[in-house]
Motif scaffolding. Structure first.
Motif, PDB file in Angstrom:
ATOM      1  N   SER A 188      -9.645   6.241   7.333  1.00 16.27           N
ATOM      2  CA  SER A 188      -8.871   5.029   7.615  1.00 16.27           C
ATOM      3  C   SER A 188      -7.894   4.731   6.495  1.00 16.27           C
ATOM      4  N   LEU A 189      -8.190   5.226   5.292  1.00 23.08           N
ATOM      5  CA  LEU A 189      -7.285   5.064   4.155  1.00 23.08           C
ATOM      6  C   LEU A 189      -6.325   6.248   4.032  1.00 23.08           C
ATOM      7  N   ILE A 190      -6.858   7.460   4.029  1.00 22.48           N
ATOM      8  CA  ILE A 190      -6.032   8.652   3.794  1.00 22.48           C
ATOM      9  C   ILE A 190      -4.902   8.763   4.813  1.00 22.48           C
ATOM     10  N   PHE A 191      -5.187   8.429   6.065  1.00 19.22           N
ATOM     11  CA  PHE A 191      -4.189   8.599   7.126  1.00 19.22           C
ATOM     12  C   PHE A 191      -3.697   7.255   7.662  1.00 19.22           C
ATOM     13  N   HIS A 192      -3.772   6.192   6.861  1.00 19.94           N
ATOM     14  CA  HIS A 192      -3.434   4.865   7.381  1.00 19.94           C
ATOM     15  C   HIS A 192      -1.974   4.774   7.818  1.00 19.94           C
ATOM     16  N   ARG A 193      -1.087   5.510   7.190  1.00 23.41           N
ATOM     17  CA  ARG A 193       0.318   5.429   7.571  1.00 23.41           C
ATOM     18  C   ARG A 193       0.568   6.137   8.900  1.00 23.41           C
ATOM     19  N   LYS A 211      -9.539   1.988  12.551  1.00 22.28           N
ATOM     20  CA  LYS A 211      -8.396   1.155  12.201  1.00 22.28           C
ATOM     21  C   LYS A 211      -7.834   1.581  10.850  1.00 22.28           C
ATOM     22  N   ALA A 212      -6.533   1.501  10.733  1.00 27.14           N
ATOM     23  CA  ALA A 212      -5.891   1.832   9.459  1.00 27.14           C
ATOM     24  C   ALA A 212      -6.239   0.775   8.421  1.00 27.14           C
ATOM     25  N   TRP A 213      -6.485   1.219   7.199  1.00 26.22           N
ATOM     26  CA  TRP A 213      -6.708   0.284   6.099  1.00 26.22           C
ATOM     27  C   TRP A 213      -5.518   0.367   5.154  1.00 26.22           C
ATOM     28  N   ASP A 214      -4.726  -0.684   5.144  1.00 24.46           N
ATOM     29  CA  ASP A 214      -3.528  -0.734   4.313  1.00 24.46           C
ATOM     30  C   ASP A 214      -3.904  -1.238   2.923  1.00 24.46           C
ATOM     31  N   PRO A 215      -3.853  -0.397   1.895  1.00 25.83           N
ATOM     32  CA  PRO A 215      -4.259  -0.834   0.553  1.00 25.83           C
ATOM     33  C   PRO A 215      -3.324  -1.866  -0.059  1.00 25.83           C
ATOM     34  N   PHE A 216      -2.139  -2.032   0.535  1.00 26.75           N
ATOM     35  CA  PHE A 216      -1.147  -2.948  -0.045  1.00 26.75           C
ATOM     36  C   PHE A 216      -1.118  -4.305   0.677  1.00 26.75           C
ATOM     37  N   ALA A 262      -9.487  -6.572   2.140  1.00 32.44           N
ATOM     38  CA  ALA A 262      -8.366  -6.225   1.265  1.00 32.44           C
ATOM     39  C   ALA A 262      -8.846  -5.558  -0.020  1.00 32.44           C
ATOM     40  N   GLU A 263     -10.012  -5.955  -0.490  1.00 34.61           N
ATOM     41  CA  GLU A 263     -10.558  -5.332  -1.703  1.00 34.61           C
ATOM     42  C   GLU A 263     -10.800  -3.843  -1.509  1.00 34.61           C
ATOM     43  N   GLY A 264     -11.196  -3.455  -0.294  1.00 40.00           N
ATOM     44  CA  GLY A 264     -11.487  -2.054  -0.011  1.00 40.00           C
ATOM     45  C   GLY A 264     -12.970  -1.785  -0.062  1.00 40.00           C
ATOM     46  N   TYR A 265     -13.384  -0.702   0.577  1.00 40.47           N
ATOM     47  CA  TYR A 265     -14.814  -0.439   0.706  1.00 40.47           C
ATOM     48  C   TYR A 265     -15.466  -0.054  -0.617  1.00 40.47           C
ATOM     49  N   LEU A 276      -0.902   7.920  -4.555  1.00 40.84           N
ATOM     50  CA  LEU A 276       0.072   9.006  -4.452  1.00 40.84           C
ATOM     51  C   LEU A 276       0.054   9.594  -3.050  1.00 40.84           C
ATOM     52  N   TYR A 277       1.222   9.575  -2.384  1.00 46.45           N
ATOM     53  CA  TYR A 277       1.361  10.101  -1.024  1.00 46.45           C
ATOM     54  C   TYR A 277       2.232  11.350  -1.033  1.00 46.45           C
ATOM     55  N   ARG A 278       1.780  12.353  -0.326  1.00 46.75           N
ATOM     56  CA  ARG A 278       2.550  13.584  -0.134  1.00 46.75           C
ATOM     57  C   ARG A 278       2.857  13.693   1.356  1.00 46.75           C
ATOM     58  N   ASN A 279       4.127  13.615   1.714  1.00 49.18           N
ATOM     59  CA  ASN A 279       4.512  13.606   3.129  1.00 49.18           C
ATOM     60  C   ASN A 279       3.738  12.533   3.910  1.00 49.18           C
ATOM     61  N   ARG A 280       3.569  11.366   3.280  1.00 43.25           N
ATOM     62  CA  ARG A 280       2.901  10.178   3.834  1.00 43.25           C
ATOM     63  C   ARG A 280       1.387  10.306   3.873  1.00 43.25           C
ATOM     64  N   ARG A 281       0.846  11.445   3.517  1.00 44.51           N
ATOM     65  CA  ARG A 281      -0.603  11.641   3.485  1.00 44.51           C
ATOM     66  C   ARG A 281      -1.099  11.275   2.086  1.00 44.51           C
ATOM     67  N   LEU A 282      -2.106  10.401   2.000  1.00 49.29           N
ATOM     68  CA  LEU A 282      -2.609   9.960   0.703  1.00 49.29           C
ATOM     69  C   LEU A 282      -3.348  11.102   0.008  1.00 49.29           C
ATOM     70  N   ILE A 283      -2.956  11.397  -1.218  1.00 48.39           N
ATOM     71  CA  ILE A 283      -3.567  12.479  -1.985  1.00 48.39           C
ATOM     72  C   ILE A 283      -4.627  11.939  -2.940  1.00 48.39           C
ATOM     73  N   ILE A 284      -4.243  10.949  -3.733  1.00 48.64           N
ATOM     74  CA  ILE A 284      -5.156  10.388  -4.725  1.00 48.64           C
ATOM     75  C   ILE A 284      -4.878   8.899  -4.835  1.00 48.64           C
ATOM     76  N   TYR A 285      -5.912   8.134  -5.126  1.00 44.54           N
ATOM     77  CA  TYR A 285      -5.741   6.686  -5.201  1.00 44.54           C
ATOM     78  C   TYR A 285      -6.720   6.096  -6.215  1.00 44.54           C
ATOM     79  N   GLY A 286      -6.437   4.853  -6.614  1.00 42.28           N
ATOM     80  CA  GLY A 286      -7.335   4.162  -7.539  1.00 42.28           C
ATOM     81  C   GLY A 286      -7.347   4.776  -8.927  1.00 42.28           C
ATOM     82  N   THR A 287      -6.200   5.268  -9.389  1.00 44.96           N
ATOM     83  CA  THR A 287      -6.107   5.864 -10.722  1.00 44.96           C
ATOM     84  C   THR A 287      -4.871   5.320 -11.425  1.00 44.96           C
TER      85      THR A 287
END
Length: 487
Positions: A188-193, A211-216, A262-265, A276-287
């Protein structure tokens, strides 16, 4: 020079691929990449405890038999080959390696133009059969493509020794279902876009898509969208988009439930940082990429960074697409964004909700146009950081933002002062366009052509419009070529 063949033992090499370090959720995400790249609009992921299998089934374009055999090769793609913006792969071993991290056998069944084919790797047999795929005449796997006879693909992973311990079925079953929960949260996070922007549906042991989880938390009007930035690397011809956000204070949420969401799981503190998104796919987060340490006051700071697959080497994207390193040439630019974002986060965090979006350094409301100097020439540009413009952009999806950006470019280039000589009176001479600026302008032109085409404008209309834009006068031949190639 003498050449001596040295073919690795199939069993040992394939077994070693199981130790790359995938988590279960990262493995499923890597396999899902292939479905998205194949144009799937629906992906059904099933964890079947009774039959001890995991299946990922999509309605993508499917593969012909020779395509399947090629894609089942270990290392089926050159990581240095340029990839399309829709391709989420890299090394050509992701799907196989991800599957092996879950079980010893991976079977792929695919249909294209109504023709169904299959192929499998089985680590229990590979020592005997070597580098040979298993192709079954049995039609038992065809049932996985029920309803997808025309096109679609199923990846079936069995002999799940990495998840199921046959000596302890009770603990194994508990762990098995905990994996399902983690996979749901992860995808739900990696492919939310893709879910929110493209209408992608991913089903996991359910008839309801995740459901998509929008971190923003862009749905909350109190979220602050700070000034974005584009960084061009003239050496590698890559562009990096940096967009910082500051989440609202707890008191700005409609309910306790919406705040927790909103806080996230993993909790607000672990979800702070760069995404960090590569071609809209989330690669790494929370760093924070070791730029700063995590602090409770920074828990509202989240920064989106977008790159394309052409920047893989710069960021050192790994096989699992779950690790990356911040390039040296971007370090100071990202550091500046981080400092600004965390400063704003601290202010909101400590304000107990009594804050305003207006910064003491914010420009006046009438600061709509700004005069800029570029390569010796002066011109006027729309103030892209204007609060009202950002408020409008925040309500749009990616497609809408692209259309708005294109429209603003037309407003800038067809403003009266761009065609009546006013701008030329303040210019000292002919502008010189450095290579990085040219690369950026060409990228913009390609984007505009796509937007205009999608809106139904004719080839001649698009070409005539672009040729009359003063910003791109020096690219006349390039414009004509790009329009011809695209249309």
């Amino acid at each position: 020079m003498k050449k001596i063949p040295s073919i690795p033992q199939a069993g040992m090499l394939l077994a070693s691929l199981r130790s790359v370090g995938y988590t279960e959720e990262a493995a499923i995400a890597d396999i899902t990449d292939n479905s998205i790249a194949a144009g799937a609009s629906e992906i059904h992921i099933t964890f079947d405890w009774d039959n001890k299998i995991i299946s990922i089934i999509d309605n993508g374009q499917g593969m012909a038999q020779d395509e399947l055999y090629k894609n089942m090769q270990i290392g089926s793609a050159n990581p240095n080959t340029a990839r399309s913006e829709h391709d989420l792969g890299r090394f050509g071993i992701g799907m196989k390696t991800a599957a092996f991290s879950l079980g010893k056998k991976v079977t792929v069944v695919t249909s294209k133009d109504g023709y169904i084919s299959n192929a499998a790797w089985d680590l229990n047999q590979v020592d005997d059969i070597g580098w040979n795929l298993l192709v079954s005449d049995d039609k038992k796997y065809d049932s996985f493509l029920q309803g997808l006879e025309k096109h679609g693909t199923a990846v079936i992973i069995s002999t799940l020794d990495k998840i199921i311990d046959d000596t302890d079925p009770i603990k194994s079953k508990k762990y098995f279902y905990s994996v399902i929960r983690r996979v749901k949260n992860h995808l739900s996070l990696i492919f939310h876009r893709f879910i929110s922007e493209d209408g992608l549906h991913i089903f996991i042991n359910s008839n309801e898509p995740i459901k998509a989880w929008d971190p923003f938390v862009r749905s909350n009007p109190a979220t602050q969208e700070l000034a974005d930035e584009e960084v061009w690397d003239p050496e590698n011809k890559n562009v990096t988009y940096i967009q910082p956000y500051v989440l609202p204070h707890k008191t700005k949420f409609y309910s306790e439930e919406s705040y927790k969401d909103a806080e996230g799981y993993k909790g607000g503190n672990r979800h702070q940082g760069i995404y960090l998104y590569r071609n809209r796919r989330l690669i790494i987060y929370g760093t924070w990429f070791d730029l700063i340490r995590k602090e409770p006051a920074f828990s509202l700071a989240r920064i989106r960074i977008d790159i394309s697959s052409s920047a893989d080497a710069d960021w050192k994207i790994d096989i699992k697409k779950s690790r990356a390193s911040l390039p040296v040439y971007l370090r100071e630019r990202v550091r500046s964004a981080v400092e600004n974002c965390t400063t704003r986060s601290t202010k909101v965090f400590n304000s107990r909700g009594a804050y305003t979006k207006k910064s003491p350094y914010a420009p006046n409301l009438d600061f709509v146009w700004e005069q800029v100097r570029n390569n010796g020439n002066y011109t006027f540009k729309i103030n892209k950081k204007h609060a009202l413009l950002n408020a409008v952009r925040q309500q749009l999806d990616e497609k809408g933002r692209s259309q708005l950006s294109t429209y603003l470019a037309l407003v800038e280039d067809f403003a009266p002062f761009m065609h009546n000589g006013i701008v030329n009176t303040v210019n000292t001479g002919t502008a010189k366009h450095d290579e990085s600026q040219t690369v950026k302008n060409i990228a913009d032109i390609k984007k505009y052509i796509t937007v205009f085409t999608n809106l139904g404008f004719s080839k001649q209309e698009i070409q005539d419009t672009l040729l009359r834009m003063p910003s791109y006068e020096y690219l006349r031949d390039t414009i004509i070529r790009l329009v011809e190639e695209t249309l």
